[in-house]
Motif scaffolding. Structure first.
Motif, PDB file in Angstrom:
ATOM      1  N   SER A 162       0.855  -1.183   0.000  1.00 12.32           N
ATOM      2  CA  SER A 162       0.000   0.000   0.000  1.00 12.32           C
ATOM      3  C   SER A 162       0.892   1.235   0.000  1.00 12.32           C
ATOM      4  N   THR A 198      -3.292   4.702  -1.638  1.00 14.46           N
ATOM      5  CA  THR A 198      -3.897   3.448  -2.064  1.00 14.46           C
ATOM      6  C   THR A 198      -3.799   2.467  -0.909  1.00 14.46           C
ATOM      7  N   LYS A 200      -5.349  -0.482  -0.829  1.00 16.55           N
ATOM      8  CA  LYS A 200      -5.145  -1.795  -1.438  1.00 16.55           C
ATOM      9  C   LYS A 200      -3.710  -1.883  -1.936  1.00 16.55           C
ATOM     10  N   TRP A 264      -9.548  -1.785  -8.089  1.00 14.31           N
ATOM     11  CA  TRP A 264      -8.704  -0.763  -7.472  1.00 14.31           C
ATOM     12  C   TRP A 264      -9.565   0.324  -6.839  1.00 14.31           C
ATOM     13  N   GLU A 265      -8.930   1.174  -6.058  1.00 16.80           N
ATOM     14  CA  GLU A 265      -9.687   2.171  -5.284  1.00 16.80           C
ATOM     15  C   GLU A 265     -10.122   3.371  -6.106  1.00 16.80           C
TER      16      GLU A 265
END
Length: 770
Positions: A162, A198, A200, A264-265
């Motif tokens: 991350s 991020t 993730k 993804w975010e």
């Protein structure tokens, strides 16, 4: 399988890629199963961006832990970075740099699972990791093995973590990174601190930022924030809205097709003018679109598909025929599962990845139903089963489990059959009217192809309130057709029959019919009559008749056609230029172009020459510029052409039209002053198209060895690898064999781009054999 699919399509490409894979020193592939005895959990980046200097610097702090006991050092990659200091858990540590490796020595032995924080302070202005374009945008390379040149890291897709990234940038600029934009905080009168995050884990090889004078457009699609970064001056609001709405729509359709949510975010999209020969156009949650590659929507589609197949699932081998073919095949399968249209992407730099994509756009619809249906139905399962580093064997096993036959058994190759049908013949025709008997004679003569069949045209007789049609037939090398006409016929036209009307050139046509046709209510018919009137240029009364027509004609296409006919009739006669000079000021593009072409008949008229020069200088429209330049260059001296280029430079900031003026004039070739002028367009502040055109002009026209020696040194230091390629290619031409070999051996020490190194190696081998 892939080698069979591409058994003829990618023969040339496979040779190049094979050369990459068989040379241990030059490879774009990541190492398979590298020595990676650490877990990487988190990265905190604190970066200051100085875009004007193409310079970044800051601190990268990794939270990590050993996978095994007894470790005494930590391996990183540092490329050509300037490493200033290293700390482990807040204490300064010794380190060493060997080639591109950074080795951090530990004072104590680390045990399995022991969490540490490693902080590396560095700077980079690497031409292998950082790009800066002529619009002032700065961004990090996404090519394999390039991350180590802008960021101290272990440069491999198996490093997943991350990230919290903090960027110190000027207030008037914006920056894009992976994940979500958390906040922007002012830090001084001129600068701000931007936080991207991020949560993730992403592969470190998919991380990257873009900094520039952008405007940000946003919308939410499901749980995902979509952000679009564009330059406002060439991307108006309605165009931005259209693209971001398309991204949201496509994301939703892909999720439905794969039964798998966007992985993804955030979804962050940036539009840049040029790709700088970047093979990779995406990262985890990021998509890069380039004007140079054509359709932004097609690029967006491919970029979104790869967020699943290419980012969520990725490979260590980047240019493997098997893995790379699969990596472009699966996004193509997603595409054709959603829509039928082929999404080609322009590929002016012959990028391998886009070659694969474009070939699958053609190949996939042509495959068997077994191939298409099996792959399409397998997509949701592939997404659920695999994550992270995937090999070709994983996909081949899935295929086998589904079909019960080996992936290598069917022949998936395709080859289009090209019909080689003979073209239609070409004829000339002369039409004569016997006004006494009102009989028409049409004489055909074959000028191209074979005339061994019977051909037909339609003859249309226009009368006061009706049109009569009849078919006329002809064949052979020469043929004459006679037709009786109704005395009430005002004019006639011919249209396509079994032969296309465009394949017949009319050399003579009755004046009686043409003058009547000029009074038709249909402007197309009037324009066609004006063209055919050229066959009567010897008629002394025709010029006056055409001038009368211009007094009441309003259609610009007809007027332009009359101008063309007038130009042929007057043929540069003194005093006839005024009509065409006035036409230059008409708002119609067609009339302007016809007037410019007509003025070519007055080469000795200084006022005409001056007017054409002014037209070239002020022309915004490309067709007007090129037409006026073509006429002007035929009557201008060498000095006048160079002066024209110098003056055009004031209004042409990009240089496209300036170089066109230089290239068009043969009289300017091999002139030192002109070459020095063109060399200015090699500067990085110009688009690649301009720089490459300047290079090719100089390569052809500048034979000064000393200038080339200096020029080559500048080119091989360029940030654009395409320009470095040109610099290396010029070395054997302008240096002796021994000098060239020494130069190549010295230069390649500071070169890291695999594609450029392959060329250098090829040049060295070639020179060594001489």
């Amino acid at each position: 399988m892939i080698s069979r699919v591409y058994n003829y399509i990618f023969l040339a490409v496979s040779i190049v890629i094979a050369s990459v894979q068989t040379c241990d020193d030059f490879s774009f592939d990541y190492e398979t199963h590298p020595d990676l005895p650490f877990h990487y959990e988190h990265l905190e980046l604190d970066i200051t961006v100085n875009g004007d200097q193409t310079l970044i610097g800051g601190i990268a702090t990794y939270t990590m832990s050993p996978k095994i006991d007894g470790l005494t050092e930590i391996p990183f990659h540092a490329g050509d970075l300037a490493i200033e200091s290293v700390e482990v858990d807040g204490y300064e540590s010794d380190f060493s740099i060997t080639e591109t490796n950074l080795i951090i020595q530990l004072t104590d032995t680390l045990q399995k699972g022991e969490e540490i924080q490693v902080s590396i302070t560095w700077q980079s202005n690497s031409k292998f990791g950082l790009f800066r374009d002529y619009q002032g945008s700065l961004w990090t390379s996404k090519n394999p093995l390039a991350h180590r040149h802008w960021l101290p890291t272990y440069d491999h897709p198996r490093v997943q973590l991350s990230v919290d990234a903090f960027f110190d940038i000027p207030n008037e600029t914006e920056i894009m990174f992976n994940g979500n934009l958390v906040e922007t905080i002012p830090v001084s009168e001129n600068r701000k601190r931007v936080h991207w995050q991020t949560e993730k884990k992403i592969s470190i090889t998919s991380a990257g930022f873009v900094h520039g004078d952008f405007v940000i457009s946003e919308m939410t699609a499901g749980f995902t924030k979509i952000r679009l970064f564009t330059h406002e001056f060439n991307f108006p609001e309605e165009k931005r809205a259209e693209l971001i709405v398309e991204a949201a729509r496509l994301k939703r359709e892909i999720e439905d097709e794969l039964s798998f949510e966007y992985p993804w975010e955030g979804l962050n999209i940036v539009v840049l003018p040029d790709n700088y020969w970047e093979e990779r156009t995406h990262g985890s949650g990021t998509i890069y679109l380039y004007d140079r590659l054509g359709s932004l929507k097609n690029q967006l589609k491919r970029g979104l598909y790869t967020q699943w197949f290419g980012e969520y699932q990725t490979t260590e081998e980047y240019f493997s025929l098997e893995n790379d073919g699969i990596n472009e095949l699966l996004p193509a399968v997603v595409h054709f599962s959603i829509e039928n249209d082929k999404a080609y992407i322009q590929n002016p730099d012959t990028l391998f990845k886009i070659d694969y994509w474009n070939t699958w756009q053609e190949a996939f619809p042509a495959q068997s139903s077994l191939f298409k249906e099996t792959l399409s139905s397998s997509l949701p399962g592939l997404m659920r089963e695999f994550k992270g580093i995937i090999s070709f064997d994983d996909y081949a096993e899935n295929w086998y489990e589904t079909t019960g036959i080996s992936w290598f058994t069917p022949d998936y190759s395709f080859e289009k059959e090209i019909d080689s049908l003979p073209g239609e013949p070409g004829y000339t025709a002369e039409v004569f009217l016997d006004e006494v008997d009102f009989e028409l004679t049409v004489a055909f003569e074959l000028v191209e192809g074979e005339g061994d069949e019977l051909y037909s045209l339609n003859l249309n007789e226009y009368q006061f309130e009706s049109i009569k049609n009849q078919e006329i037939n002809f064949t052979g090398i020469k043929d004459t057709v006679r037709i009786s006409l109704d005395p009430a016929t005002e004019f006639i036209t011919f249209s396509s029959g079994t032969i296309d009307i465009d394949n017949v050139e009319w050399n003579a046509f009755p004046l009686y019919f043409l003058l009547n046709q000029l009074r038709s209510e249909d402007p197309d018919e009037r324009a066609a009559a004006a063209v055919l009137l050229k066959s009567h240029s010897e008629n002394p009364d025709l010029q006056l008749a055409l001038s009368d027509i211009l007094n009441f004609e309003e259609d610009p296409i007809v007027i332009a056609t009359v101008y063309e006919t007038l130009a042929e009739i007057t043929d540069g006669a003194i005093g006839t230029e005024e009509q065409f000079l006035s036409g230059l000021n008409n708002s119609s593009r067609a009339i302007q172009l016809a007037s410019i072409n007509a003025l070519a008949n007055y080469p000795e008229n200084d006022f005409v020459k001056s007017t054409l020069r002014s037209t070239v200088l002020r022309a915004d429209n490309d067709s007007v510029f090129h037409t006026a330049l073509e006429v002007y260059q035929g009557i201008a001296s060498k000095e006048e052409m160079f002066s024209l280029a110098e003056n055009k430079q004031r209004a042409d900031s990009i240089g496209l039209k300036v170089l066109t003026i230089i290239e068009r004039s043969d009289s300017l070739a091999f002139d030192d002053e002109v070459n020095d002028f063109v060399e200015g367009y090699l500067a990085f502040s110009f688009p690649y198209e301009i720089r490459s055109r300047a290079y090719f002009y100089l390569n052809k026209n500048d034979l000064n060895v000393q200038k080339w020696s200096d020029r080559i040194r500048t080119l091989i230091e360029d940030r654009d690898p395409r320009m470095r390629i040109k610099g290396y290619e010029a070395i054997p031409v302008f240096k002796s064999t021994s000098e060239a070999l020494v130069f190549l051996n010295t230069a390649e020490v500071d070169e890291f781009d695999v594609r450029v190194l392959l060329l250098v190696d090829e040049l060295k081998n070639s020179l060594s054999e001489e």
